[in-house]
Each structure stands twice: as structure tokens, then as C-alpha cells.
Design a protein around this motif. Structure first.
Motif, PDB file in Angstrom:
ATOM      1  N   LYS A   1       0.812  -1.130   0.004  1.00 28.14           N
ATOM      2  CA  LYS A   1      -0.077  -0.230  -0.042  1.00 28.14           C
ATOM      3  C   LYS A   1       0.943   1.157   0.020  1.00 28.14           C
ATOM      4  N   ALA A   2       1.962   1.177   0.832  1.00 27.45           N
ATOM      5  CA  ALA A   2       2.974   2.443   1.018  1.00 27.45           C
ATOM      6  C   ALA A   2       3.371   2.418  -0.469  1.00 27.45           C
ATOM      7  N   GLU A   3       3.825   1.463  -1.082  1.00 28.98           N
ATOM      8  CA  GLU A   3       4.734   1.419  -2.555  1.00 28.98           C
ATOM      9  C   GLU A   3       3.645   2.088  -3.464  1.00 28.98           C
TER      10      GLU A   3
ATOM     11  N   HIS B   1       1.231   4.094  -3.083  1.00 27.75           N
ATOM     12  CA  HIS B   1       1.159   5.594  -2.868  1.00 27.75           C
ATOM     13  C   HIS B   1       2.254   6.399  -3.190  1.00 27.75           C
ATOM     14  N   ARG B   2       3.260   6.071  -3.176  1.00 25.01           N
ATOM     15  CA  ARG B   2       4.633   6.407  -3.338  1.00 25.01           C
ATOM     16  C   ARG B   2       4.949   6.634  -4.734  1.00 25.01           C
TER      17      ARG B   2
END
Length: 50
Positions: free
Chosen positions: A41-43, A45-46
Motif C-alpha cells: 500500500k505504501a509503495e 502511494h509512493r
């Protein structure tokens, strides 16, 4: 929230499962799944911020 993000939002369900599971192996597996989904999820968004 994007479609992929919604798909990855199984985190809430897995956290709820942790409260109902007593086995160490199952808890470790759920923790690993949660960590993996949070990283994805973080990837996601990045990548969308570029």
C-alpha cells in the motif's frame, strides 16, 4: 481511494482475525500478511505521487 488500494485494504480484516486467533503460527502468518499489505500500500502511494 484507488481500486488497488481498496483491494489491499484487507488489513482491517486481518487485524480483526488476529483478535480471534490463538495459535502462534497463525498470528505470525497474519502479522506477515499485514506487513506485506502495508508495504504494498505504501509503495502504491509512493508511485502515485511521482
Amino acid at each position: 481511494m484507488s481500486e488497488k488500494c481498496v483491494e489491499l485494504d484487507k488489513i482491517t480484516r486481518y487485524k480483526a482475525m488476529q483478535s480471534r486467533v490463538a495459535g502462534r503460527l497463525a498470528l505470525a502468518g497474519l502479522a506477515e500478511l499485514i506487513a506485506e499489505l502495508l508495504a504494498k500500500k505504501a509503495e502504491l502511494h509512493r508511485g502515485g505521487e511521482k
